[in-house]
Design a protein around this motif. Structure first.
Motif, PDB file in Angstrom:
ATOM      1  N   GLU A   1      -9.330 -77.875  43.510  1.00 42.64           N
ATOM      2  CA  GLU A   1      -9.545 -79.305  43.241  1.00 42.64           C
ATOM      3  C   GLU A   1     -10.939 -79.563  42.691  1.00 42.64           C
ATOM      4  O   GLU A   1     -11.125 -80.385  41.797  1.00 42.64           O
ATOM      5  N   SER A   2     -11.929 -78.856  43.215  1.00 41.98           N
ATOM      6  CA  SER A   2     -13.313 -79.066  42.776  1.00 41.98           C
ATOM      7  C   SER A   2     -13.553 -78.572  41.346  1.00 41.98           C
ATOM      8  O   SER A   2     -14.540 -78.943  40.714  1.00 41.98           O
ATOM      9  N   ASP A   3     -12.642 -77.757  40.811  1.00 48.08           N
ATOM     10  CA  ASP A   3     -12.774 -77.247  39.442  1.00 48.08           C
ATOM     11  C   ASP A   3     -12.181 -78.202  38.413  1.00 48.08           C
ATOM     12  O   ASP A   3     -12.391 -78.024  37.215  1.00 48.08           O
ATOM     13  N   LEU A   4     -11.412 -79.183  38.865  1.00 49.13           N
ATOM     14  CA  LEU A   4     -10.674 -80.072  37.966  1.00 49.13           C
ATOM     15  C   LEU A   4     -11.271 -81.469  37.974  1.00 49.13           C
ATOM     16  O   LEU A   4     -11.798 -81.924  38.984  1.00 49.13           O
ATOM     17  N   GLU A   5     -11.153 -82.137  36.831  1.00 48.20           N
ATOM     18  CA  GLU A   5     -11.643 -83.510  36.716  1.00 48.20           C
ATOM     19  C   GLU A   5     -10.656 -84.325  35.902  1.00 48.20           C
ATOM     20  O   GLU A   5     -10.176 -83.885  34.862  1.00 48.20           O
ATOM     21  N   LEU A   6     -10.348 -85.531  36.407  1.00 46.07           N
ATOM     22  CA  LEU A   6      -9.489 -86.476  35.694  1.00 46.07           C
ATOM     23  C   LEU A   6     -10.301 -87.717  35.392  1.00 46.07           C
ATOM     24  O   LEU A   6     -11.047 -88.191  36.241  1.00 46.07           O
TER      25      LEU A   6
ATOM     26  N   HIS B   1      -0.548-100.846  29.557  1.00 45.12           N
ATOM     27  CA  HIS B   1      -0.065-101.139  30.904  1.00 45.12           C
ATOM     28  C   HIS B   1       0.315 -99.898  31.712  1.00 45.12           C
ATOM     29  O   HIS B   1       0.938-100.019  32.755  1.00 45.12           O
ATOM     30  N   ILE B   2      -0.026 -98.689  31.243  1.00 45.15           N
ATOM     31  CA  ILE B   2       0.216 -97.467  32.017  1.00 45.15           C
ATOM     32  C   ILE B   2      -1.023 -97.201  32.861  1.00 45.15           C
ATOM     33  O   ILE B   2      -2.138 -97.173  32.344  1.00 45.15           O
ATOM     34  N   GLU B   3      -0.809 -97.031  34.163  1.00 43.29           N
ATOM     35  CA  GLU B   3      -1.914 -96.786  35.083  1.00 43.29           C
ATOM     36  C   GLU B   3      -1.690 -95.476  35.826  1.00 43.29           C
ATOM     37  O   GLU B   3      -0.561 -95.122  36.148  1.00 43.29           O
ATOM     38  N   VAL B   4      -2.790 -94.770  36.102  1.00 48.64           N
ATOM     39  CA  VAL B   4      -2.731 -93.556  36.897  1.00 48.64           C
ATOM     40  C   VAL B   4      -2.680 -93.980  38.358  1.00 48.64           C
ATOM     41  O   VAL B   4      -3.554 -94.680  38.838  1.00 48.64           O
ATOM     42  N   LYS B   5      -1.627 -93.560  39.067  1.00 46.05           N
ATOM     43  CA  LYS B   5      -1.441 -93.954  40.460  1.00 46.05           C
ATOM     44  C   LYS B   5      -1.972 -92.907  41.432  1.00 46.05           C
ATOM     45  O   LYS B   5      -2.262 -93.224  42.574  1.00 46.05           O
ATOM     46  N   GLY B   6      -2.093 -91.652  41.011  1.00 47.66           N
ATOM     47  CA  GLY B   6      -2.600 -90.630  41.911  1.00 47.66           C
ATOM     48  C   GLY B   6      -2.431 -89.251  41.310  1.00 47.66           C
ATOM     49  O   GLY B   6      -1.752 -89.074  40.299  1.00 47.66           O
ATOM     50  N   ALA B   7      -3.067 -88.266  41.950  1.00 43.50           N
ATOM     51  CA  ALA B   7      -2.985 -86.879  41.502  1.00 43.50           C
ATOM     52  C   ALA B   7      -3.057 -85.966  42.718  1.00 43.50           C
ATOM     53  O   ALA B   7      -3.699 -86.292  43.712  1.00 43.50           O
ATOM     54  N   ALA B   8      -2.377 -84.826  42.602  1.00 44.38           N
ATOM     55  CA  ALA B   8      -2.387 -83.851  43.692  1.00 44.38           C
ATOM     56  C   ALA B   8      -2.274 -82.454  43.108  1.00 44.38           C
ATOM     57  O   ALA B   8      -1.612 -82.250  42.084  1.00 44.38           O
TER      58      ALA B   8
ATOM     59  N   LEU C   1      -0.966 -79.135  39.072  1.00 46.75           N
ATOM     60  CA  LEU C   1      -1.631 -80.424  39.170  1.00 46.75           C
ATOM     61  C   LEU C   1      -0.635 -81.492  38.731  1.00 46.75           C
ATOM     62  O   LEU C   1      -0.178 -81.482  37.585  1.00 46.75           O
ATOM     63  N   SER C   2      -0.254 -82.393  39.651  1.00 53.32           N
ATOM     64  CA  SER C   2       0.689 -83.467  39.349  1.00 53.32           C
ATOM     65  C   SER C   2      -0.071 -84.780  39.261  1.00 53.32           C
ATOM     66  O   SER C   2      -0.810 -85.133  40.181  1.00 53.32           O
ATOM     67  N   ILE C   3       0.138 -85.494  38.169  1.00 54.31           N
ATOM     68  CA  ILE C   3      -0.514 -86.781  37.953  1.00 54.31           C
ATOM     69  C   ILE C   3       0.583 -87.828  37.798  1.00 54.31           C
ATOM     70  O   ILE C   3       1.401 -87.743  36.880  1.00 54.31           O
ATOM     71  N   ASP C   4       0.608 -88.785  38.709  1.00 61.95           N
ATOM     72  CA  ASP C   4       1.629 -89.834  38.686  1.00 61.95           C
ATOM     73  C   ASP C   4       1.112 -91.044  37.918  1.00 61.95           C
ATOM     74  O   ASP C   4      -0.009 -91.506  38.141  1.00 61.95           O
ATOM     75  N   LEU C   5       1.958 -91.535  37.026  1.00 62.10           N
ATOM     76  CA  LEU C   5       1.632 -92.683  36.186  1.00 62.10           C
ATOM     77  C   LEU C   5       2.712 -93.745  36.363  1.00 62.10           C
ATOM     78  O   LEU C   5       3.870 -93.420  36.627  1.00 62.10           O
ATOM     79  N   GLU C   6       2.319 -94.999  36.207  1.00 62.83           N
ATOM     80  CA  GLU C   6       3.285 -96.085  36.325  1.00 62.83           C
ATOM     81  C   GLU C   6       2.957 -97.173  35.318  1.00 62.83           C
ATOM     82  O   GLU C   6       1.798 -97.498  35.082  1.00 62.83           O
ATOM     83  N   ARG C   7       4.024 -97.723  34.730  1.00 60.96           N
ATOM     84  CA  ARG C   7       3.857 -98.866  33.814  1.00 60.96           C
ATOM     85  C   ARG C   7       3.912-100.124  34.671  1.00 60.96           C
ATOM     86  O   ARG C   7       4.896-100.398  35.337  1.00 60.96           O
ATOM     87  N   ILE C   8       2.825-100.887  34.657  1.00 55.35           N
ATOM     88  CA  ILE C   8       2.751-102.140  35.392  1.00 55.35           C
ATOM     89  C   ILE C   8       2.471-103.238  34.376  1.00 55.35           C
ATOM     90  O   ILE C   8       1.352-103.377  33.899  1.00 55.35           O
ATOM     91  N   VAL C   9       3.509-103.988  34.062  1.00 56.15           N
ATOM     92  CA  VAL C   9       3.386-105.043  33.046  1.00 56.15           C
ATOM     93  C   VAL C   9       3.024-106.339  33.752  1.00 56.15           C
ATOM     94  O   VAL C   9       3.759-106.812  34.618  1.00 56.15           O
TER      95      VAL C   9
END
Length: 148
Positions: A59-64, A105-112, A118-126
Motif C-alpha cells: 500500500e505504501s508503494d502505491l498512490e492514487l 459526475h464519476i467519483e472515487v468511492k474507495g480503494a483496497a 488494487l481495486s478502485i471503486d467508482l460511482e456516478r453520482i448525478v
C-alpha cells in the motif's frame, strides 16, 4: 494519418470539448499504458471498478490521485534493504503510472489492495440539477419585443 479534426463533430455540440482530448489520448500509442495489466469493470448502471495487477507492491508503494477529472495511479519501486542477487526476476516491480479520464459526475468511492490486486471503486453520482427535468408547455412566457 496520426491526427484528424474533430471540428465537424463539435458544430452542433456544446460543452463536449473534453471528447477531443479523449480521442487524442486514445490515438496516442503509449507503450507504458499496458503495464501493469488492469481491468475496467461495470457493476450496475452507476458502479464501476478498476482492478490493477500490483503484484509485489505494498500500500505504501502505491498512490492514487484525482485532479481535474483524471484519476492517476502510480507505483514506485521501493529500495530493498537486503543484498539480493536475482537469478530470475519475473515479478516486475518497476515504477508505473496509469491515468484514466473520468466522465462527469464519476467519483472515487474507495480503494483496497488484496492479494496483489488494487481495486478502485467508482460511482456516478448525478446531482439533482444535472438530472433531466420536465418543462411544462402552455405557461405564459413573457418575451422581449423584437426590434426590426
Amino acid at each position: 494519418m496520426t491526427s484528424f479534426s474533430m471540428a465537424p463533430l463539435f458544430r452542433q455540440s456544446i460543452g463536449f470539448d473534453r471528447f477531443n482530448d479523449l480521442f487524442e489520448s486514445a490515438l496516442r500509442n503509449d507503450a507504458n499504458s499496458s503495464f501493469p495489466p488492469y481491468n475496467v469493470e461495470k457493476h450496475g448502471d452507476d458502479q464501476y471498478r478498476i482492478i490493477v495487477a500490483a503484484a509485489g507492491f505494498q500500500e505504501s508503494d502505491l498512490e492514487l490521485q484525482v485532479e481535474r477529472g483524471v484519476l492517476t495511479i502510480s507505483g514506485g519501486k521501493r529500495e530493498s534493504g537486503e543484498n539480493v542477487t536475482y537469478l530470475h526476476q519475473g515479478i516486475a516491480q518497476r515504477a508505473f503510472k496509469l491515468s484514466f479520464r473520468l466522465a462527469d459526475h464519476i467519483e472515487v468511492k474507495g480503494a483496497a489492495l488484496n492479494n496483489g490486486l488494487l481495486s478502485i471503486d467508482l460511482e456516478r453520482i448525478v446531482p439533482e440539477e444535472a438530472k433531466p427535468k420536465r418543462i411544462p408547455i402552455g405557461a405564459a412566457v413573457e418575451r422581449p419585443a423584437l426590434e426590426g
